[in-house]
Design an enzyme around this catalytic site. Structure first.
Site, mmCIF file in Angstrom:
data_model
loop_
_atom_site.group_PDB
_atom_site.id
_atom_site.type_symbol
_atom_site.label_atom_id
_atom_site.label_comp_id
_atom_site.label_asym_id
_atom_site.label_seq_id
_atom_site.Cartn_x
_atom_site.Cartn_y
_atom_site.Cartn_z
ATOM 1 N N SER A 180 0.858 -1.192 0.000
ATOM 2 C CA SER A 180 0.000 0.000 0.000
ATOM 3 C C SER A 180 0.887 1.233 0.000
ATOM 4 C CB SER A 180 -0.851 -0.018 1.272
ATOM 5 O OG SER A 180 -1.529 1.206 1.434
ATOM 6 N N TYR A 196 -3.174 0.653 10.824
ATOM 7 C CA TYR A 196 -3.097 0.250 9.407
ATOM 8 C C TYR A 196 -1.715 0.572 8.830
ATOM 9 C CZ TYR A 196 -4.395 -0.254 4.466
ATOM 10 O OH TYR A 196 -4.455 -0.653 3.144
HETATM 11 N N1 LIG Z 1 -8.488 0.228 -1.684
HETATM 12 C C1 LIG Z 1 -7.374 0.925 -1.453
HETATM 13 O O1 LIG Z 1 -7.358 2.173 -1.530
HETATM 14 C C2 LIG Z 1 -6.090 0.175 -1.126
HETATM 15 C C3 LIG Z 1 -4.878 0.871 -1.269
HETATM 16 C C4 LIG Z 1 -3.699 0.208 -0.986
HETATM 17 C C5 LIG Z 1 -3.696 -1.095 -0.575
HETATM 18 N N2 LIG Z 1 -4.881 -1.749 -0.422
HETATM 19 C C6 LIG Z 1 -4.819 -3.141 0.019
HETATM 20 O O2 LIG Z 1 -5.334 -3.958 -0.995
HETATM 21 C C7 LIG Z 1 -5.744 -5.206 -0.431
HETATM 22 C C8 LIG Z 1 -7.113 -5.553 -0.990
HETATM 23 O O3 LIG Z 1 -8.059 -4.602 -0.521
HETATM 24 P P1 LIG Z 1 -9.198 -3.952 -1.443
HETATM 25 O O4 LIG Z 1 -9.010 -2.490 -1.377
HETATM 26 O O5 LIG Z 1 -9.256 -4.628 -2.738
HETATM 27 O O6 LIG Z 1 -10.490 -4.227 -0.528
HETATM 28 P P2 LIG Z 1 -11.612 -5.370 -0.630
HETATM 29 O O7 LIG Z 1 -12.373 -5.301 0.638
HETATM 30 O O8 LIG Z 1 -12.335 -5.242 -1.912
HETATM 31 O O9 LIG Z 1 -10.733 -6.689 -0.665
HETATM 32 C C9 LIG Z 1 -10.239 -7.266 0.507
HETATM 33 C C10 LIG Z 1 -10.638 -8.711 0.500
HETATM 34 O O10 LIG Z 1 -10.086 -9.342 1.644
HETATM 35 C C11 LIG Z 1 -11.052 -10.235 2.161
HETATM 36 N N3 LIG Z 1 -10.800 -10.510 3.563
HETATM 37 C C12 LIG Z 1 -10.809 -9.643 4.618
HETATM 38 N N4 LIG Z 1 -10.553 -10.310 5.762
HETATM 39 C C13 LIG Z 1 -10.355 -11.614 5.411
HETATM 40 C C14 LIG Z 1 -10.054 -12.791 6.143
HETATM 41 N N5 LIG Z 1 -9.890 -12.760 7.478
HETATM 42 N N6 LIG Z 1 -9.908 -13.947 5.451
HETATM 43 C C15 LIG Z 1 -10.086 -13.996 4.127
HETATM 44 N N7 LIG Z 1 -10.364 -12.914 3.379
HETATM 45 C C16 LIG Z 1 -10.509 -11.739 4.024
HETATM 46 C C17 LIG Z 1 -12.391 -9.519 1.942
HETATM 47 O O11 LIG Z 1 -13.453 -10.451 1.975
HETATM 48 C C18 LIG Z 1 -12.164 -8.900 0.569
HETATM 49 O O12 LIG Z 1 -12.564 -9.765 -0.464
HETATM 50 C C19 LIG Z 1 -5.716 -5.011 1.091
HETATM 51 O O13 LIG Z 1 -4.553 -5.618 1.616
HETATM 52 C C20 LIG Z 1 -5.639 -3.491 1.241
HETATM 53 O O14 LIG Z 1 -5.030 -3.128 2.449
HETATM 54 C C21 LIG Z 1 -6.082 -1.148 -0.709
#
Ligand SMILES: NC(=O)c1ccc[n+]([C@@H]2O[C@H](COP(=O)([O-])OP(=O)(O)OC[C@H]3O[C@@H](n4cnc5c(N)ncnc54)[C@H](O)[C@@H]3O)[C@@H](O)[C@H]2O)c1
Length: 267
Positions: free
Chosen positions: A143, A156
């Site tokens: 991230s 976070y």
């Molecule tokens: N959206 C943003 O702005 C952003 C930016 C940088 C990094 N990220 C990172 O990207 C990654 C994906 O996040 P996203 O933004 O696509 O959100 P999202 O919520 O769409 O995806 C996260 C997924 O993780 C799953 N999840 C959560 N807890 C879980 C568990 N205990 N066991 C199994 N699955 C679990 C959720 O069901 C979901 O499908 C994360 O690590 C997040 O920190 C997101």
């Protein structure tokens, strides 16, 4: 030409958001993909879209046995594991540090770190034998919060910084057979959720679009698909076989945000 023909991969948290975009792109590039998801509905959606090209496994990344089952499923169904993508995560919605009662800190720390850090460690540990056998690689989702403050709260941001060390140490220990790299997205339109009992979702935060657009030099909020090709590049032996311990930032240029005005004509 498809860049991942003959590859098989495993994506955790691949039912939605960035993980789902990576699954879609890997399938489009010829790969077979195991997907660790939380719900039957995510599994059904993936199967409806991609049929035999995906193998959904319902589980929890905090659970060792679920990670083992996910790796085993990929190896049994697709013959090997070339690319492991630990990606499932939760967010703290930038809650100020002082808003967390000291007596609640340990519990909240565990809830967030168990998914964001332990979940990545368990996936990596479960995948080692299969990845060593295929001389494959790990591509973590990091991230912009792995580098900068302000895009999350203290829990976070600490969790995402911890993963920088995880990647470096694993890249060091697992070379030369297994490459370990990451993609670090910035603000992305997803439903990223919070800790238990918190029903907020990132994309529903009022003004999130405009806030990210105003913050990054490239001037827009990214979509999950904007990052997916970078995972392909890091997975591909043809394109990145000399790369390990690398983190590709896909964050609209946060590094060069600077303090002055944007150039004339920028969005
Ligand atoms: N959206 C943003 O702005 C952003 C930016 C940088 C990094 N990220 C990172 O990207 C990654 C994906 O996040 P996203 O933004 O696509 O959100 P999202 O919520 O769409 O995806 C996260 C997924 O993780 C799953 N999840 C959560 N807890 C879980 C568990 N205990 N066991 C199994 N699955 C679990 C959720 O069901 C979901 O499908 C994360 O690590 C997040 O920190 C997101």
């Amino acid at each position: 030409m498809a860049r991942l023909e003959g590859y098989s991969a495993l994506v955790t948290g691949g039912g939605k958001g960035i993980g789902r975009a990576v699954v879609d792109r890997f399938v489009a590039e010829g790969a077979r993909v195991g997907v660790l998801v939380r719900s039957q509905s995510d599994a059904d959606t993936l199967l409806a879209e991609h049929g035999a090209f995906v193998a959904p496994i319902i589980g929890d990344v905090r659970n060792w046995e679920d990670n083992v089952k996910a790796v085993q499923t990929v190896v049994e169904r697709f013959g090997k594991l070339d690319t492991l993508i630990p990606n499932a995560g939760v967010y703290d919605f930038s809650d100020p540090f002082e808003s967390i009662d000291g007596a609640d800190m340990a519990e909240k720390y565990r809830q967030l770190f168990d998914v964001n850090v332990l979940g990545y460690l368990l996936a990596a540990r479960a995948g080692i034998d299969a990845l060593r056998a295929s001389e494959g690689s790990i591509v973590f989702t990091l991230s912009s919060s792995s580098f900068y403050p302000g895009g999350g709260g203290t829990l976070y941001v600490s969790s995402k910084h911890a993963l920088v060390g995880t990647i470096k140490q694993l890249a060091f220990e697992l070379a030369p057979e297994i490459r370990v790299n990451a993609v670090a997205p910035g603000g992305t339109r997803t439903g990223l959720g919070g800790l238990p009992g918190d029903d907020r979702a990132l994309e529903e935060i009022e003004g999130f679009d405009a806030m990210v657009a105003k913050t990054v030099p490239l001037g827009f909020l990214s979509e999950p698909e904007d990052h997916a090709g970078l995972y392909v590049t890091l997975a591909s032996r043809a394109d990145s076989r000399f790369i390990t311990s690398e983190i590709i930032r896909s964050d609209g240029g946060l590094e060069v945000r600077g303090g002055g005005r944007r150039r004339k004509g920028s969005k």
